[in-house]
Write a protein that holds these residues in place. Sequence first.
Motif, PDB file in Angstrom:
ATOM      1  N   GLU A 147     -24.189   3.390 -26.288  1.00 26.68           N
ATOM      2  CA  GLU A 147     -22.994   2.784 -25.741  1.00 26.68           C
ATOM      3  C   GLU A 147     -23.313   2.063 -24.431  1.00 26.68           C
ATOM      4  OE1 GLU A 147     -19.967   5.732 -25.383  1.00 26.68           O
ATOM      5  OE2 GLU A 147     -19.841   6.094 -27.547  1.00 26.68           O
ATOM      6  N   ARG A 148     -22.499   1.054 -24.110  1.00 26.01           N
ATOM      7  CA  ARG A 148     -22.768   0.239 -22.923  1.00 26.01           C
ATOM      8  C   ARG A 148     -21.966   0.690 -21.708  1.00 26.01           C
ATOM      9  NH1 ARG A 148     -22.602  -6.046 -24.089  1.00 26.01           N
ATOM     10  NH2 ARG A 148     -23.533  -5.937 -22.008  1.00 26.01           N
ATOM     11  N   GLN A 149     -20.839   1.357 -21.918  1.00 27.56           N
ATOM     12  CA  GLN A 149     -19.971   1.744 -20.822  1.00 27.56           C
ATOM     13  C   GLN A 149     -19.931   3.256 -20.668  1.00 27.56           C
ATOM     14  OE1 GLN A 149     -18.765  -0.430 -18.797  1.00 27.56           O
ATOM     15  NE2 GLN A 149     -19.180  -2.276 -19.962  1.00 27.56           N
ATOM     16  N   GLY A 150     -19.696   3.667 -19.431  1.00 29.34           N
ATOM     17  CA  GLY A 150     -19.621   5.089 -19.145  1.00 29.34           C
ATOM     18  C   GLY A 150     -18.209   5.621 -19.222  1.00 29.34           C
ATOM     19  N   MET A 151     -17.965   6.635 -18.454  1.00 40.43           N
ATOM     20  CA  MET A 151     -16.669   7.308 -18.412  1.00 40.43           C
ATOM     21  C   MET A 151     -15.546   6.312 -18.139  1.00 40.43           C
ATOM     22  SD  MET A 151     -15.857  10.364 -15.716  1.00 40.43           S
ATOM     23  CE  MET A 151     -14.195  10.794 -15.196  1.00 40.43           C
ATOM     24  N   SER A 152     -14.402   6.476 -18.847  1.00 45.72           N
ATOM     25  CA  SER A 152     -13.294   5.537 -18.690  1.00 45.72           C
ATOM     26  C   SER A 152     -11.996   6.217 -18.245  1.00 45.72           C
ATOM     27  CB  SER A 152     -13.040   4.798 -20.007  1.00 45.72           C
ATOM     28  OG  SER A 152     -12.695   5.700 -21.048  1.00 45.72           O
ATOM     29  N   GLY A 153     -11.970   7.532 -18.138  1.00 44.85           N
ATOM     30  CA  GLY A 153     -10.766   8.236 -17.724  1.00 44.85           C
ATOM     31  C   GLY A 153     -11.035   9.707 -17.549  1.00 44.85           C
ATOM     32  N   ARG A 169     -22.129   2.677 -14.646  1.00 45.38           N
ATOM     33  CA  ARG A 169     -21.301   1.946 -15.620  1.00 45.38           C
ATOM     34  C   ARG A 169     -19.934   2.601 -15.831  1.00 45.38           C
ATOM     35  NH1 ARG A 169     -25.343   0.963 -20.520  1.00 45.38           N
ATOM     36  NH2 ARG A 169     -26.428   2.764 -19.674  1.00 45.38           N
ATOM     37  N   LEU A 170     -19.477   3.327 -14.817  1.00 47.58           N
ATOM     38  CA  LEU A 170     -18.143   3.910 -14.863  1.00 47.58           C
ATOM     39  C   LEU A 170     -17.097   2.809 -14.998  1.00 47.58           C
ATOM     40  CD1 LEU A 170     -16.925   6.896 -14.246  1.00 47.58           C
ATOM     41  CD2 LEU A 170     -16.282   5.895 -12.063  1.00 47.58           C
ATOM     42  N   ARG A 171     -16.078   3.043 -15.825  1.00 42.90           N
ATOM     43  CA  ARG A 171     -15.001   2.061 -15.959  1.00 42.90           C
ATOM     44  C   ARG A 171     -13.619   2.702 -15.889  1.00 42.90           C
ATOM     45  NH1 ARG A 171     -13.648   1.319 -21.671  1.00 42.90           N
ATOM     46  NH2 ARG A 171     -14.996   2.583 -22.990  1.00 42.90           N
ATOM     47  N   GLY A 172     -13.549   3.869 -15.262  1.00 45.57           N
ATOM     48  CA  GLY A 172     -12.274   4.529 -15.068  1.00 45.57           C
ATOM     49  C   GLY A 172     -12.458   5.997 -14.763  1.00 45.57           C
ATOM     50  N   GLY A 173     -11.390   6.612 -14.249  1.00 41.56           N
ATOM     51  CA  GLY A 173     -11.437   8.033 -13.971  1.00 41.56           C
ATOM     52  C   GLY A 173     -11.815   8.338 -12.534  1.00 41.56           C
ATOM     53  N   LEU A 174     -11.931   9.634 -12.244  1.00 43.85           N
ATOM     54  CA  LEU A 174     -12.199  10.139 -10.899  1.00 43.85           C
ATOM     55  C   LEU A 174     -13.291  11.190 -10.966  1.00 43.85           C
ATOM     56  CD1 LEU A 174     -11.457  10.589  -7.850  1.00 43.85           C
ATOM     57  CD2 LEU A 174      -9.708  12.204  -8.661  1.00 43.85           C
ATOM     58  N   ILE A 175     -14.332  11.028 -10.133  1.00 45.68           N
ATOM     59  CA  ILE A 175     -15.395  12.022 -10.013  1.00 45.68           C
ATOM     60  C   ILE A 175     -15.461  12.467  -8.558  1.00 45.68           C
ATOM     61  CG2 ILE A 175     -17.841  12.534 -10.296  1.00 45.68           C
ATOM     62  CD1 ILE A 175     -18.005  10.358 -12.404  1.00 45.68           C
ATOM     63  N   LEU A 176     -15.353  13.781  -8.330  1.00 42.39           N
ATOM     64  CA  LEU A 176     -15.420  14.348  -6.992  1.00 42.39           C
ATOM     65  C   LEU A 176     -16.648  15.246  -6.890  1.00 42.39           C
ATOM     66  CD1 LEU A 176     -12.123  15.005  -8.118  1.00 42.39           C
ATOM     67  CD2 LEU A 176     -11.929  14.655  -5.660  1.00 42.39           C
ATOM     68  N   VAL A 177     -17.424  15.070  -5.823  1.00 37.11           N
ATOM     69  CA  VAL A 177     -18.642  15.854  -5.627  1.00 37.11           C
ATOM     70  C   VAL A 177     -18.599  16.481  -4.241  1.00 37.11           C
ATOM     71  CG1 VAL A 177     -21.162  15.841  -5.606  1.00 37.11           C
ATOM     72  CG2 VAL A 177     -19.923  14.276  -7.125  1.00 37.11           C
ATOM     73  N   GLY A 178     -18.705  17.802  -4.195  1.00 32.54           N
ATOM     74  CA  GLY A 178     -18.634  18.489  -2.921  1.00 32.54           C
ATOM     75  C   GLY A 178     -19.921  18.476  -2.131  1.00 32.54           C
ATOM     76  N   GLY A 179     -21.057  18.249  -2.807  1.00 32.10           N
ATOM     77  CA  GLY A 179     -22.353  18.250  -2.140  1.00 32.10           C
ATOM     78  C   GLY A 179     -22.989  16.879  -2.114  1.00 32.10           C
ATOM     79  N   ASP A 187     -24.156   2.577 -10.202  1.00 31.85           N
ATOM     80  CA  ASP A 187     -24.933   1.453 -10.738  1.00 31.85           C
ATOM     81  C   ASP A 187     -24.119   0.769 -11.840  1.00 31.85           C
ATOM     82  OD1 ASP A 187     -26.836  -0.296 -11.653  1.00 31.85           O
ATOM     83  OD2 ASP A 187     -28.378   1.200 -12.027  1.00 31.85           O
ATOM     84  N   GLY A 188     -23.737  -0.487 -11.613  1.00 28.75           N
ATOM     85  CA  GLY A 188     -22.948  -1.201 -12.602  1.00 28.75           C
ATOM     86  C   GLY A 188     -21.528  -0.714 -12.738  1.00 28.75           C
ATOM     87  N   LEU A 189     -20.996  -0.064 -11.720  1.00 30.85           N
ATOM     88  CA  LEU A 189     -19.643   0.482 -11.778  1.00 30.85           C
ATOM     89  C   LEU A 189     -18.624  -0.642 -11.982  1.00 30.85           C
ATOM     90  CD1 LEU A 189     -18.276   3.344  -9.612  1.00 30.85           C
ATOM     91  CD2 LEU A 189     -16.908   1.297  -9.853  1.00 30.85           C
TER      92      LEU A 189
END
Length: 278
Positions: A147-153, A169-179, A187-189
């Motif tokens: 696939e060409r695209q990453g997470m979308s929601g 290549r993220l195309r949607g959604g929310l990622i939270l990282v505490g560290g 990259d390519g977001l």
Amino acid sequence: MSAPPDSAMGATGVRLTLRAPLDARVDASSLSPAALAGLRPAAVAALTLPWGAGIAPVGELFDVSASDGPGLVLSGDPRLDFVGAGLAEGEIIVEGPAGVCAGAGMSGGRLVIAGDAGDSLAAGMSGGRIEVAGRAGDGVGGARPGERQGMSGGTVAIAGSAGAGLGARLRGGLILVGGDVGPRAADGLVAGTLAVAGRLGPGAGRGMKRGTLILAAAADSLAPGFVDAGPQDFIMLQLLGRRVPELGALFGSRLTGRALRLVGNRLAGGEGEILVLQ
């Protein structure tokens, strides 16, 4: 104590307890609350899973019993791969670590991992929620093979650190990282939001088109192509903190609305933004 062999477990949930640490990789993608609902323990034990180069009955790898809740509870193991992959509804709780591709292709439901997660967590995810109590490997929210695209929601919340290629290549959604986060994030977001409370590794934002990175500290070294637009006041950050309580919990008092704004990646014709909280 195992459930009686003649009773179905649809009204409650299913608990699968590993008999021993795995000595080969297991594909757990077929284990979901919907797939196991209403099955008797013997029927669950008779199901088969890809194991190493062959297959193994669930009952050879796990003890099968009823759980208190309506979902699926699994013993954790670093070789237990694809846990929650394709999950559309229901809840899966992993009591310990998970292997690669946990939550890949999820469209709904909730996946909770009480330990670390392997590479490609949430790859191709389109909905639902993933919570990781430990760290995550490389490629969180990236594209699945072919696939060409990453997470979308959906939402991914990682309490610890994350490896290289976060949100590629993220195309949607929310990622939270505490560290801290490894190199080459975003990259390519294309769209979506990455929020990082630790340090962002070098080379972030290469090929970034749109989307937002919210950082607690300046990045070590961004990819070339970002323009410094200076410190600004963003009312929307305070609003986001109220609408998305996790952002407020992640950044605490840092989420005042004041941030240094970087725009890019201009080398890719991008208009994304990186907001470094002030």
